[in-house]
Design a protein around this motif. Structure first.
Motif, mmCIF file in Angstrom:
data_model
loop_
_atom_site.group_PDB
_atom_site.id
_atom_site.type_symbol
_atom_site.label_atom_id
_atom_site.label_comp_id
_atom_site.label_asym_id
_atom_site.label_seq_id
_atom_site.Cartn_x
_atom_site.Cartn_y
_atom_site.Cartn_z
ATOM 1 N N TYR A 1 0.833 -1.216 0.000
ATOM 2 C CA TYR A 1 0.000 0.000 0.000
ATOM 3 C C TYR A 1 0.863 1.259 0.000
ATOM 4 C CZ TYR A 1 -3.739 3.231 1.224
ATOM 5 O OH TYR A 1 -4.636 4.279 1.220
ATOM 6 N N PHE A 2 1.959 1.220 0.760
ATOM 7 C CA PHE A 2 2.837 2.396 0.869
ATOM 8 C C PHE A 2 4.064 2.285 -0.043
ATOM 9 C CE2 PHE A 2 0.673 2.351 5.030
ATOM 10 C CZ PHE A 2 0.116 3.623 5.004
ATOM 11 N N ARG A 3 3.969 1.466 -1.081
ATOM 12 C CA ARG A 3 5.121 1.193 -1.951
ATOM 13 C C ARG A 3 5.668 2.457 -2.605
ATOM 14 N NH1 ARG A 3 0.447 -0.023 -4.249
ATOM 15 N NH2 ARG A 3 -0.008 0.656 -6.368
ATOM 16 N N ALA A 4 4.785 3.419 -2.859
ATOM 17 C CA ALA A 4 5.223 4.638 -3.550
ATOM 18 C C ALA A 4 5.922 5.618 -2.616
ATOM 19 C CB ALA A 4 4.023 5.312 -4.219
ATOM 20 N N SER A 5 5.769 5.434 -1.313
ATOM 21 C CA SER A 5 6.321 6.394 -0.363
ATOM 22 C C SER A 5 7.537 5.871 0.403
ATOM 23 C CB SER A 5 5.237 6.817 0.644
ATOM 24 O OG SER A 5 4.719 5.696 1.331
ATOM 25 N N VAL A 6 7.973 4.652 0.078
ATOM 26 C CA VAL A 6 9.175 4.114 0.733
ATOM 27 C C VAL A 6 10.240 3.854 -0.333
ATOM 28 C CG1 VAL A 6 7.879 3.040 2.609
ATOM 29 C CG2 VAL A 6 8.370 1.710 0.548
ATOM 30 N N SER A 7 11.480 3.792 0.103
ATOM 31 C CA SER A 7 12.566 3.548 -0.845
ATOM 32 C C SER A 7 12.522 2.111 -1.347
ATOM 33 C CB SER A 7 13.909 3.812 -0.169
ATOM 34 O OG SER A 7 14.162 2.847 0.840
ATOM 35 N N GLN A 8 13.089 1.896 -2.521
ATOM 36 C CA GLN A 8 13.141 0.549 -3.082
ATOM 37 C C GLN A 8 13.896 -0.410 -2.171
ATOM 38 O OE1 GLN A 8 14.622 0.207 -7.092
ATOM 39 N NE2 GLN A 8 12.546 0.201 -7.896
ATOM 40 N N THR A 9 14.921 0.094 -1.518
ATOM 41 C CA THR A 9 15.725 -0.741 -0.634
ATOM 42 C C THR A 9 14.876 -1.310 0.501
ATOM 43 O OG1 THR A 9 17.695 0.589 -1.102
ATOM 44 C CG2 THR A 9 17.765 -0.823 0.838
#
Length: 214
Positions: free
Chosen positions: A176-184
Protein backbone atom coordinates in the motif's frame (compact mmCIF):
# COMPACT_ATOMS: atom_id res chain seq x y z
CA UNK A 1 20.27 0.84 4.82
CA UNK A 2 22.99 -1.39 3.36
CA UNK A 3 20.97 -3.95 1.45
CA UNK A 4 21.75 -5.38 -1.99
CA UNK A 5 18.42 -5.71 -3.79
CA UNK A 6 19.88 -7.94 -6.51
CA UNK A 7 21.33 -10.45 -4.04
CA UNK A 8 18.03 -10.42 -2.15
CA UNK A 9 16.13 -11.30 -5.34
CA UNK A 10 18.54 -14.14 -6.11
CA UNK A 11 18.22 -15.59 -2.61
CA UNK A 12 14.43 -15.26 -2.89
CA UNK A 13 14.59 -17.48 -5.99
CA UNK A 14 16.82 -20.09 -4.37
CA UNK A 15 14.54 -20.54 -1.34
CA UNK A 16 11.49 -21.74 -3.36
CA UNK A 17 13.77 -24.19 -5.20
CA UNK A 18 14.73 -25.63 -1.80
CA UNK A 19 11.05 -25.82 -0.83
CA UNK A 20 10.07 -27.51 -4.11
CA UNK A 21 12.93 -30.00 -3.73
CA UNK A 22 11.71 -30.80 -0.22
CA UNK A 23 8.18 -31.23 -1.58
CA UNK A 24 9.48 -33.81 -4.05
CA UNK A 25 11.42 -35.64 -1.34
CA UNK A 26 8.40 -35.63 1.00
CA UNK A 27 5.87 -36.30 -1.76
CA UNK A 28 4.59 -39.56 -0.30
CA UNK A 29 3.99 -37.94 3.08
CA UNK A 30 2.40 -34.72 1.86
CA UNK A 31 -1.02 -36.12 1.02
CA UNK A 32 -3.29 -35.53 -1.96
CA UNK A 33 -5.28 -32.84 -0.13
CA UNK A 34 -2.25 -30.55 -0.47
CA UNK A 35 -1.96 -31.02 -4.23
CA UNK A 36 -3.62 -27.73 -5.24
CA UNK A 37 -1.38 -25.74 -2.92
CA UNK A 38 1.73 -27.47 -4.24
CA UNK A 39 0.77 -26.77 -7.85
CA UNK A 40 -0.06 -23.14 -7.01
CA UNK A 41 3.23 -22.71 -5.17
CA UNK A 42 5.21 -24.26 -8.04
CA UNK A 43 3.44 -22.08 -10.62
CA UNK A 44 4.15 -18.92 -8.62
CA UNK A 45 7.80 -19.88 -7.99
CA UNK A 46 8.49 -20.78 -11.62
CA UNK A 47 6.82 -17.56 -12.82
CA UNK A 48 8.99 -15.55 -10.42
CA UNK A 49 12.19 -17.30 -11.53
CA UNK A 50 11.29 -17.06 -15.20
CA UNK A 51 10.42 -13.36 -14.95
CA UNK A 52 13.72 -12.58 -13.25
CA UNK A 53 15.79 -14.06 -16.08
CA UNK A 54 13.38 -12.90 -18.79
CA UNK A 55 13.66 -9.27 -17.66
CA UNK A 56 17.44 -9.54 -17.25
CA UNK A 57 17.86 -10.83 -20.79
CA UNK A 58 15.22 -8.78 -22.64
CA UNK A 59 14.50 -5.78 -20.36
CA UNK A 60 10.83 -6.23 -21.29
CA UNK A 61 7.83 -6.01 -18.97
CA UNK A 62 6.93 -9.23 -17.13
CA UNK A 63 3.53 -8.03 -15.91
CA UNK A 64 1.57 -10.39 -18.17
CA UNK A 65 3.24 -13.42 -16.57
CA UNK A 66 2.51 -12.19 -13.05
CA UNK A 67 -1.10 -11.37 -13.88
CA UNK A 68 -1.80 -14.79 -15.39
CA UNK A 69 0.49 -16.93 -13.25
CA UNK A 70 0.18 -15.18 -9.89
CA UNK A 71 -3.03 -13.13 -9.75
CA UNK A 72 -5.16 -15.66 -11.58
CA UNK A 73 -3.75 -19.22 -11.60
CA UNK A 74 -1.94 -19.36 -8.24
CA UNK A 75 -4.64 -17.59 -6.26
CA UNK A 76 -7.36 -19.74 -7.83
CA UNK A 77 -5.43 -22.90 -6.92
CA UNK A 78 -4.94 -21.64 -3.35
CA UNK A 79 -8.67 -20.96 -3.00
CA UNK A 80 -9.45 -24.35 -4.53
CA UNK A 81 -7.04 -25.88 -2.02
CA UNK A 82 -9.09 -24.55 0.88
CA UNK A 83 -12.33 -25.55 -0.80
CA UNK A 84 -11.05 -29.11 -0.80
CA UNK A 85 -9.84 -28.94 2.82
CA UNK A 86 -13.07 -27.53 4.24
CA UNK A 87 -15.70 -30.20 4.92
CA UNK A 88 -18.22 -28.55 7.25
CA UNK A 89 -21.32 -27.94 5.06
CA UNK A 90 -21.87 -24.26 5.90
CA UNK A 91 -18.19 -23.36 5.64
CA UNK A 92 -17.87 -25.26 2.37
CA UNK A 93 -20.78 -23.28 0.92
CA UNK A 94 -19.11 -20.04 1.99
CA UNK A 95 -15.85 -21.17 0.42
CA UNK A 96 -17.69 -22.01 -2.80
CA UNK A 97 -19.13 -18.48 -2.82
CA UNK A 98 -15.59 -17.14 -2.35
CA UNK A 99 -14.47 -19.12 -5.39
CA UNK A 100 -17.34 -17.74 -7.47
CA UNK A 101 -16.57 -14.20 -6.28
CA UNK A 102 -12.93 -14.69 -7.31
CA UNK A 103 -13.93 -15.70 -10.85
CA UNK A 104 -16.40 -12.82 -11.11
CA UNK A 105 -13.79 -10.38 -9.81
CA UNK A 106 -11.32 -11.50 -12.49
CA UNK A 107 -13.96 -10.99 -15.20
CA UNK A 108 -14.94 -7.57 -13.82
CA UNK A 109 -11.31 -6.46 -13.59
CA UNK A 110 -10.73 -7.42 -17.22
CA UNK A 111 -13.77 -5.33 -18.12
CA UNK A 112 -13.12 -2.18 -16.08
CA UNK A 113 -9.31 -1.99 -16.22
CA UNK A 114 -7.62 -1.16 -19.49
CA UNK A 115 -5.05 -3.65 -20.74
CA UNK A 116 -5.04 -5.68 -17.50
CA UNK A 117 -2.63 -8.26 -18.87
CA UNK A 118 0.09 -5.66 -19.23
CA UNK A 119 0.02 -4.13 -15.77
CA UNK A 120 -0.29 -5.67 -12.31
CA UNK A 121 -3.61 -4.56 -10.85
CA UNK A 122 -3.17 -3.87 -7.15
CA UNK A 123 -6.95 -3.63 -6.77
CA UNK A 124 -7.16 -7.20 -8.01
CA UNK A 125 -4.26 -8.23 -5.79
CA UNK A 126 -5.84 -6.74 -2.64
CA UNK A 127 -9.14 -8.45 -3.43
CA UNK A 128 -7.40 -11.78 -3.99
CA UNK A 129 -5.52 -11.45 -0.71
CA UNK A 130 -8.74 -10.63 1.13
CA UNK A 131 -10.51 -13.67 -0.34
CA UNK A 132 -7.58 -15.90 0.55
CA UNK A 133 -7.51 -14.57 4.13
CA UNK A 134 -11.23 -15.31 4.49
CA UNK A 135 -10.57 -18.84 3.22
CA UNK A 136 -7.76 -19.35 5.73
CA UNK A 137 -9.96 -18.08 8.57
CA UNK A 138 -12.69 -20.56 7.61
CA UNK A 139 -10.16 -23.38 7.53
CA UNK A 140 -8.58 -22.43 10.87
CA UNK A 141 -12.02 -22.17 12.48
CA UNK A 142 -12.78 -25.69 11.27
CA UNK A 143 -9.37 -26.97 12.40
CA UNK A 144 -9.55 -25.49 15.91
CA UNK A 145 -12.98 -27.04 16.37
CA UNK A 146 -11.86 -30.53 15.37
CA UNK A 147 -9.52 -33.28 16.55
CA UNK A 148 -6.84 -31.86 14.23
CA UNK A 149 -5.98 -29.34 16.93
CA UNK A 150 -4.30 -32.19 18.81
CA UNK A 151 -1.89 -32.89 15.96
CA UNK A 152 -1.09 -29.47 14.51
CA UNK A 153 2.64 -30.18 14.34
CA UNK A 154 1.96 -33.00 11.91
CA UNK A 155 -0.80 -31.22 9.96
CA UNK A 156 0.73 -29.58 6.89
CA UNK A 157 -2.33 -27.46 5.92
CA UNK A 158 -2.00 -25.65 9.25
CA UNK A 159 1.62 -24.70 8.50
CA UNK A 160 0.66 -23.72 4.96
CA UNK A 161 -2.02 -21.43 6.38
CA UNK A 162 0.37 -19.79 8.87
CA UNK A 163 2.91 -19.33 6.07
CA UNK A 164 0.35 -17.65 3.79
CA UNK A 165 -1.01 -15.47 6.58
CA UNK A 166 2.43 -14.09 7.39
CA UNK A 167 3.28 -13.53 3.74
CA UNK A 168 0.10 -11.77 2.68
CA UNK A 169 -0.89 -9.93 5.84
CA UNK A 170 2.66 -8.66 6.10
CA UNK A 171 2.66 -7.64 2.43
CA UNK A 172 -0.44 -5.45 2.58
CA UNK A 173 1.12 -2.42 4.37
CA UNK A 174 4.31 -2.37 2.31
CA UNK A 175 2.39 -2.80 -0.96
CA UNK A 176 0.00 0.00 0.00
CA UNK A 177 2.84 2.40 0.87
CA UNK A 178 5.12 1.19 -1.95
CA UNK A 179 5.22 4.64 -3.55
CA UNK A 180 6.32 6.39 -0.36
CA UNK A 181 9.17 4.11 0.73
CA UNK A 182 12.57 3.55 -0.84
CA UNK A 183 13.14 0.55 -3.08
CA UNK A 184 15.73 -0.74 -0.63
CA UNK A 185 13.26 -0.89 2.27
CA UNK A 186 10.47 -2.18 0.01
CA UNK A 187 12.45 -5.14 -1.30
CA UNK A 188 14.06 -5.85 2.07
CA UNK A 189 10.66 -6.21 3.77
CA UNK A 190 9.35 -8.40 0.95
CA UNK A 191 12.52 -10.50 1.21
CA UNK A 192 12.07 -10.98 4.96
CA UNK A 193 8.40 -11.90 4.55
CA UNK A 194 9.35 -14.40 1.86
CA UNK A 195 12.11 -15.83 4.07
CA UNK A 196 9.88 -16.20 7.15
CA UNK A 197 6.95 -17.58 5.15
CA UNK A 198 9.06 -20.19 3.37
CA UNK A 199 10.87 -21.01 6.62
CA UNK A 200 7.54 -21.90 8.23
CA UNK A 201 6.57 -23.92 5.16
CA UNK A 202 9.85 -25.85 5.33
CA UNK A 203 9.23 -26.52 9.03
CA UNK A 204 5.77 -27.86 8.20
CA UNK A 205 7.15 -30.11 5.46
CA UNK A 206 9.83 -31.49 7.78
CA UNK A 207 7.40 -32.13 10.64
CA UNK A 208 4.61 -33.46 8.45
CA UNK A 209 3.82 -37.11 9.18
CA UNK A 210 0.40 -37.39 7.64
CA UNK A 211 1.14 -40.81 6.24
CA UNK A 212 1.11 -42.12 9.82
CA UNK A 213 -2.12 -40.38 10.67
CA UNK A 214 -4.26 -41.88 7.95
Amino acid sequence: MNWNIEIGKQISMVIPVVVMTLMIIKYRKIGKENLFFIIGYIVLSLVDIFCYFYFKSTNRSTDIFYVIGFLIISFFLYLLYYFRLIYLPLLKKIQFIILIFFVLNVLVMFYIEDDLLHHVSFNMLYTNILLLLFSIILFLYQTFNSDKILELNNYLPFWVSVSLLILFIGSIPILYFRASVSQTIYFFILFMLNLISNGILILGLVWNKQDKLR
